[in-house]
Design an enzyme around this catalytic site. Structure first.
Site, short mmCIF file in Angstrom:
data_model
loop_
_atom_site.label_atom_id
_atom_site.label_comp_id
_atom_site.label_asym_id
_atom_site.label_seq_id
_atom_site.Cartn_x
_atom_site.Cartn_y
_atom_site.Cartn_z
N CYS A 103 -6.19 -32.78 31.34
CA CYS A 103 -6.61 -32.38 32.69
C CYS A 103 -7.69 -31.30 32.61
O CYS A 103 -7.52 -30.30 31.91
CB CYS A 103 -5.42 -31.86 33.49
SG CYS A 103 -5.83 -31.40 35.18
N MET A 133 -1.02 -38.70 38.17
CA MET A 133 -2.11 -38.25 39.04
C MET A 133 -1.59 -37.19 40.00
O MET A 133 -0.66 -37.44 40.77
CB MET A 133 -2.70 -39.44 39.82
CG MET A 133 -3.44 -40.43 38.93
SD MET A 133 -4.03 -41.90 39.83
CE MET A 133 -2.51 -42.88 39.90
N HIS A 175 -7.68 -40.78 27.21
CA HIS A 175 -8.68 -40.98 28.25
C HIS A 175 -10.03 -41.03 27.54
O HIS A 175 -10.45 -40.06 26.92
CB HIS A 175 -8.64 -39.83 29.26
CG HIS A 175 -9.52 -40.05 30.45
ND1 HIS A 175 -9.16 -39.64 31.72
CD2 HIS A 175 -10.74 -40.62 30.59
CE1 HIS A 175 -10.12 -39.95 32.58
NE2 HIS A 175 -11.10 -40.54 31.90
#
Length: 336
Positions: free
Chosen positions: A99, A17, A170
């Site tokens: 991302c 993160m 994800h």
């Protein structure tokens, strides 16, 4: 055959993160869990190769097992970044293909690479040739108008042919047009079933799932569905004790749980070394604000650290002052 410490650890991991999972955060997390795999923030290959920002590779040996996440799309530059990382002894190097920020789009890396599986395969092949540790890939299920049920298996197949055996997925699309990075963490719907289906379709691969997971109960449910690993992000940061203190017992079969109060005491020598090297207290304590979230004294703990840690000359004694407020305080939840 190389042996990778991160493989067993990847049953549970703390997500990379930006601006959060720096080396101070990871040191704290390692005091709470000995087994969970920890990831760095994303470090761009250009920053290492062209910018010589080698300080971004620093970590404490106590953080193992720890993985470096790299961002980039130039196979040569990514390979050079891996060479620079080799001397640091990471247990894994992960390529960011997930991302959605504007910055990574303009640099042609991150989630936009979901549109170019052959380039990702070329990148990971170059990284593997240059690295002394395993190369893995963290991706989304698709981007923008792509059909994840078609795009994701094709992406996995092409990248796996280049030698990657571990994927962290994800379970949301990334909308590169129309949603901010923050909105991309919440608005696109989760599709856990698709990630589970990928494990069934590629049983020889190690598949971890990420996105919207907030508890060890959820992690255990997803592992029971056949997935090899679960990655938890924001909850592991904002409420680390809730996720990590029981992780070794529940996920890895160890005995006992860690104690956040004990972890505070164990942080003091680390803080003293950091300050002696010219660092500031709040560079570490900003990651500790949520340590007692939902527990007695949480509000007072945060207040003492938030007010005092940025001050010139603040030291570890402030941590002990804040800890004194933990007992007998009011129960108060929420994020730091």
């Amino acid at each position: 055959m190389k042996q990778y410490q991160s493989l067993e650890a990847a049953r549970l991991s703390v997500a990379p993160m930006m601006d959060w999972t720096d080396r101070h955060c990871r040191y704290l997390h390692r005091l709470l869990t000995k087994r969970t795999l920890l990831y760095t923030e994303m470090v761009t290959a250009p920053a290492l190769v062209r910018g010589q920002a080698l300080h971004l590779l620093r970590f404490d040996a106590a953080e193992h097992p720890v993985a470096l996440q790299l961002g980039g799309s130039d196979p040569v530059e990514l390979a050079q970044a891996c060479v620079l990382a080799n001397d640091h002894g990471y247990d894994e190097i992960n390529l960011n293909v997930g991302c959605p920020s504007d910055r990574v789009q303009s640099g042609c890396f991150g989630a936009i690479l979901m549109e170019n599986a052959p380039l990702v395969a070329e990148c990971v092949a170059a990284m593997q040739a240059a690295s002394t540790c395993e190369i893995t890939v963290k991706c989304r299920i698709g981007v923008d108008d792509q059909d994840p049920s078609q795009v994701l298996p094709d992406f996995i197949s092409k990248v796996a042919q280049a030698g990657v055996t571990r994927f962290q997925i994800h379970a949301r699309k990334a909308w590169l047009k129309g949603l901010s990075p923050k909105e991309n963490r919440d608005i696109p719907p989760l599709d856990y079933d698709l990630v589970v289906a990928m494990k069934a379709q590629f049983p020889e691969l190690h598949i971890s799932i990420n996105g919207g997971i907030t508890s060890l109960d959820q992690a255990e449910e997803l592992l029971a569905r056949g997935l090899d690993g679960v990655m938890i992000g924001r909850t592991a940061y904002h409420s680390p004790a809730d996720v990590l203190c029981a992780a070794d017992a529940r996920i890895y079969g160890e005995t006992g749980e860690s104690d956040p109060v004990e972890a505070v005491h164990q942080m003091i020598p680390y803080i003293e070394r950091h300050i002696a090297e010219g660092g500031r207290l709040n560079q570490i304590t900003r990651h500790m604000l949520g340590l007692f979230t939902g527990r007695p004294g949480a509000r007072a703990w945060r207040r003492v650290l938030s007010d005092g840690a940025p001050r010139e000359g603040a030291g570890p004694e402030l941590l002990l002052e804040a800890l004194d407020r933990v007992t007998g305080g009011d129960i108060e939840g929420g994020n730091p």
